[in-house]
Design a protein around this motif. Structure first.
Motif, PDB file in Angstrom:
ATOM      1  N   ARG A 177       0.661  -1.127   0.047  1.00  0.00           N
ATOM      2  CA  ARG A 177      -0.205  -0.327   0.089  1.00  0.00           C
ATOM      3  C   ARG A 177       1.167   1.160  -0.325  1.00  0.00           C
ATOM      4  NH1 ARG A 177      -2.837  -1.897   4.696  1.00  0.00           N
ATOM      5  NH2 ARG A 177      -1.803  -0.137   6.001  1.00  0.00           N
ATOM      6  N   TYR A 178       1.584   0.862   0.817  1.00  0.00           N
ATOM      7  CA  TYR A 178       3.240   2.558   1.134  1.00  0.00           C
ATOM      8  C   TYR A 178       3.588   2.508  -0.593  1.00  0.00           C
ATOM      9  CZ  TYR A 178       2.360   1.316   5.632  1.00  0.00           C
ATOM     10  OH  TYR A 178       1.064   1.269   7.442  1.00  0.00           O
ATOM     11  N   GLN A 180       2.190   1.642  -3.356  1.00  0.00           N
ATOM     12  CA  GLN A 180       1.011   2.231  -4.486  1.00  0.00           C
ATOM     13  C   GLN A 180       0.808   4.330  -4.114  1.00  0.00           C
ATOM     14  OE1 GLN A 180      -1.519  -0.445  -3.924  1.00  0.00           O
ATOM     15  NE2 GLN A 180      -0.520  -1.948  -5.473  1.00  0.00           N
ATOM     16  N   ALA A 181       0.722   4.217  -2.234  1.00  0.00           N
ATOM     17  CA  ALA A 181       0.162   5.831  -2.831  1.00  0.00           C
ATOM     18  C   ALA A 181       1.634   6.303  -3.135  1.00  0.00           C
ATOM     19  CB  ALA A 181       0.150   5.466  -1.065  1.00  0.00           C
ATOM     20  N   ALA A 182       3.058   6.157  -2.738  1.00  0.00           N
ATOM     21  CA  ALA A 182       4.059   6.929  -2.561  1.00  0.00           C
ATOM     22  C   ALA A 182       4.392   6.803  -4.286  1.00  0.00           C
ATOM     23  CB  ALA A 182       5.262   5.976  -2.512  1.00  0.00           C
ATOM     24  N   GLN A 183       4.479   6.327  -5.109  1.00  0.00           N
ATOM     25  CA  GLN A 183       4.258   6.072  -6.240  1.00  0.00           C
ATOM     26  C   GLN A 183       2.875   7.266  -7.266  1.00  0.00           C
ATOM     27  OE1 GLN A 183       3.214   2.337  -8.158  1.00  0.00           O
ATOM     28  NE2 GLN A 183       5.451   2.346  -8.660  1.00  0.00           N
ATOM     29  N   SER A 184       1.263   6.871  -6.946  1.00  0.00           N
ATOM     30  CA  SER A 184       0.384   7.523  -6.803  1.00  0.00           C
ATOM     31  C   SER A 184       0.932   8.938  -6.619  1.00  0.00           C
ATOM     32  CB  SER A 184      -0.600   7.000  -7.092  1.00  0.00           C
ATOM     33  OG  SER A 184      -0.741   7.061  -5.683  1.00  0.00           O
ATOM     34  N   MET A 185       2.061   9.469  -5.916  1.00  0.00           N
ATOM     35  CA  MET A 185       1.828  10.471  -5.553  1.00  0.00           C
ATOM     36  C   MET A 185       2.898  11.661  -6.451  1.00  0.00           C
ATOM     37  SD  MET A 185       0.372  10.901  -1.362  1.00  0.00           S
ATOM     38  CE  MET A 185       1.070   9.837  -0.936  1.00  0.00           C
ATOM     39  N   GLY A 186       3.655  10.770  -7.256  1.00  0.00           N
ATOM     40  CA  GLY A 186       5.019  11.199  -8.176  1.00  0.00           C
ATOM     41  C   GLY A 186       6.829  10.519  -7.595  1.00  0.00           C
ATOM     42  N   SER A 187       6.300  10.052  -6.398  1.00  0.00           N
ATOM     43  CA  SER A 187       7.576   9.720  -6.074  1.00  0.00           C
ATOM     44  C   SER A 187       8.905   8.625  -7.148  1.00  0.00           C
ATOM     45  CB  SER A 187       7.372   9.082  -4.874  1.00  0.00           C
ATOM     46  OG  SER A 187       7.392   9.222  -3.546  1.00  0.00           O
ATOM     47  N   ILE A 192      11.397   7.078  -3.056  1.00  0.00           N
ATOM     48  CA  ILE A 192      10.322   5.719  -2.193  1.00  0.00           C
ATOM     49  C   ILE A 192      11.895   5.367  -1.149  1.00  0.00           C
ATOM     50  CG2 ILE A 192       9.535   3.375  -3.048  1.00  0.00           C
ATOM     51  CD1 ILE A 192       7.871   4.516  -5.282  1.00  0.00           C
TER      52      ILE A 192
END
Ligand SMILES: Nc1ncnc2c1ncn2[C@@H]1O[C@H](COP(=O)(O)OP(=O)(O)O)[C@@H](O)[C@H]1O
Ligand SMILES: [Mg+2]
Lengths: 289, 290
Positions: A177-178, A180-187, A192
């Motif tokens: 989840r972490y 995916q969340a980071a990825q979807s915020m443009g990390s 990451i």
């Protein structure tokens, strides 16, 4: 999270339990005096009936009494050699431990995030890991130019495996989840790594270090006994606490053996307390449930 | 300090079109069809709510929209471009909290801007604005484990909003919260939505939640899922919690939605589904009361 609340009943209980322990130890050690008394003839008879003919209690009767140990401690407390033993052991533990952290943490992280590195590195690691650090002593005396380095190397191994295993396990168990969340915020991958993987692995690094530190003390004492202590400064007992104990044994000073043992106990306790405090400091989110 | 001031980012609302999408799992020997020939539109600058029975395939659809998985057939486009992997123009909030436990509320909210190197003065102001909007100003220095379930969801809403995504996708975000907290969350969430009208896609199994929040309501069939009906929820905003029970239009839509869901449940009931049996029972009791 235990052990955080020093003071109050916890402190009182600690003092009480140690006092009781010391009193029993003293009484047991002094059995060579009181077991001869008329009053304890029944106990003596009982021991004889199970085949114990010596005139002191089994096991505990052979151990020097706390008062004797304290006296022996008083004698070495202003001896440079005794403190040099402390210094040498601490130095070796610190050296081996820091080396294990400096090499083990990046190595573990690399294996955790990179499939290729894992494929190449992990099998070798897993083959070497079951070899107990002490089995390395003869080989490392041959490999390394100085005795000091060979002791440090064995100490390093003690902590290294534990730290690496914990880092790999910790990094792997970070919830997807972490990511995916980071990825979807443009990390980016670097972001990451720095802000998800590193802090996410930190609790496992702390645990690995604490366990590693314990192993380090075990290994350093044994290595000092086997290798004969390394440098020899300040008379007979300059080669670390392990050598201090060994030397006391050879010299027949049983009180000093116990002094050495308790010294290691204290050193181990101080280092694990330090690590715990440091661990709490770097993982503030864990203590605030 | 920004209490009165409304900080508005420039909103570019996006639009998603799902066309004839299939999603199968497993190989051809043991194939599980979860989504079958499913088509719908998530309209620009509207709050579309999807409601459907548990296990019908809503989360699967979300994973497709998010780009974490690919459809077996059909296309999903965002503003005309086919979706290919995750992207920051679509922000997804999942059922379980995904706040980073090692960061404070404030750092969590600023995660996205920091990651993209966009930590400008405007962003910091927006962070303040969002913090007060979700009622977490006093909790900015707390870690997620120190927040209640409802606060965590609010922090996550703020963390998503600050990235100013073209589309917000939420998968049963308030599931597991107690009834009171849930109603509080509806108010926070719909206020945030009304503030800047970006495109929102919200999945739920709760009919009251659906009616309170939705502009458009998509009612889904059982697995393999398809859109069974689309209802326009034309109740004026801002809505009050009492609207769900007192507003006639709301009740009308509710009964309509429930009867479609009931039909769906009856179909799977006759196929022996236990979850459907529960629903049919609950529905019968509810219609008897109404
Ligand atoms: N990766 C997968 N492999 C096989 N079956 C899956 C997979 N993901 C979901 N499913 C199945 O799809 C169905 C719908 O799941 P889901 O999309 O989570 O439903 P919902 O979110 O509507 O409750 C479930 O029966 C589940 O078993
Ligand atoms: Mg779901």
């Amino acid at each position: 999270m235990a052990g955080r609340k020093w003071g109050g009943t916890l402190l009182w209980r600690g003092v009480a339990s140690i006092t009781v322990f010391l009193v029993f130890w003293e009484i047991g050690s002094l059995s060579k005096v009181w077991l001869k008394w008329e009053t304890f003839a029944w106990l003596k008879e009982m021991l004889v009936s199970i085949g114990w003919t010596k005139n002191y209690l089994p096991w505990i009767g052979a151990v020097p009494a706390p008062t004797e140990v304290l006296l022996a401690w008083g004698k070495v407390i202003d001896d440079v050699g005794y403190w040099h033993s402390w210094y040498m052991s601490c130095l070796r533990v610190l050296g081996g431990f820091i080396a294990a952290m400096v090499i083990g943490i990046p190595f573990g992280l690399l294996l955790a995030v990179n499939r290729t590195a894992f494929g190449i590195g992990f099998p070798v690691f897993e083959v070497l890991r079951p070899i107990p650090p002490l089995a390395w002593v003869p080989a490392s005396i041959i490999f390394w130019p100085t005795q000091e380095l060979s002791i440090a190397f064995v100490t390093f191994l003690g902590a290294f495996y534990t730290i690496v295993i914990n880092v790999i396990g910790g990094a792997r168990s970070i919830d997807t989840r972490y990511f995916q969340a980071a990825q979807s915020m443009g990390s980016s991958s670097w972001d990451i790594f720095r802000r998800i993987i590193l802090p996410g692995t930190l609790p496992s690094i702390v645990v690995g270090s604490a366990v590693g530190m314990g192993i380090t003390w075990e290994v350093v004492v044994a290595a000092e006994m086997i290798s004969g202590g390394g440098s020899q400064i300040g008379g007979t007992s300059g080669g670390g606490l392990g050598f201090f104990i060994w030397n006391s044994y050879v010299g027949g000073s049983y009180e000093q053996i116990v002094v050495g043992m308790i010294s290691i106990g204290i050193a181990g306790f101080i280092s694990s307390e330090l690590l715990r405090t440091l661990g709490h400091r770097v993982t503030p989110w864990l203590r605030l449930r | 300090m920004n209490e009165g001031k409304v900080v508005k980012p420039k909103i570019e609302a996006g639009e998603i079109v799902v066309e004839n999408v299939d999603k199968f799992y497993g190989d051809h020997h043991f194939r599980k069809e979860v989504v079958k020939d499913c088509s719908f539109k998530i309209e620009r600058a509207k709050l579309t709510v999807m409601i459907g029975p548990s296990g019908c395939g809503k989360s699967t659809l979300i994973r497709l929209l998010a780009g974490f998985e690919k459809p077996s057939a059909g296309v999903i486009t965002i503003d005309g471009k086919p979706i290919d992997g995750p992207g920051r123009e679509r922000l997804v909030l999942f059922q379980e909290t995904a706040l980073f436990p090692w960061m404070t509320t404030y750092d969590n909210i600023l995660y996205g801007p920091r990651a993209r190197g966009e930590l400008t003065k405007e962003t910091l102001e927006l962070a303040e604005f969002l913090l007060s909007k979700v009622g977490l100003k006093e909790f900015r220095k707390k870690y997620p484990t120190q927040l209640s379930g409802g606060m965590q969801r609010r922090a996550e809403l703020a963390r998503a909003m600050i990235n100013n995504p073209r589309i917000m996708i939420l998968d049963e975000p308030f599931r597991g919260l107690d009834a009171m907290t849930k109603e509080l969350m509806w108010e926070y969430y719909s206020a945030l939505y009304e503030e800047n009208r970006r495109t929102n896609f919200f999945v739920t199994t709760d009919i009251d939640e659906a009616i309170f929040l939705a502009d458009r309501l998509l009612i889904m069939s059982n697995i393999p899922t398809q859109v069974r009906a689309v209802l326009e929820v034309d109740i004026p905003r801002p809505r009050k919690l009492t609207d769900i029970v007192e507003n006639d239009r709301a009740n009308e839509i509710k009964m309509q939605a429930l009867s479609i869901l009931h039909e769906e449940a009856m179909k799977s009931f006759s196929r022996g589904s236990k979850a459907a049996a529960d629903f049919v029972e609950a529905y019968s009791k509810r219609s008897a009361k109404a």
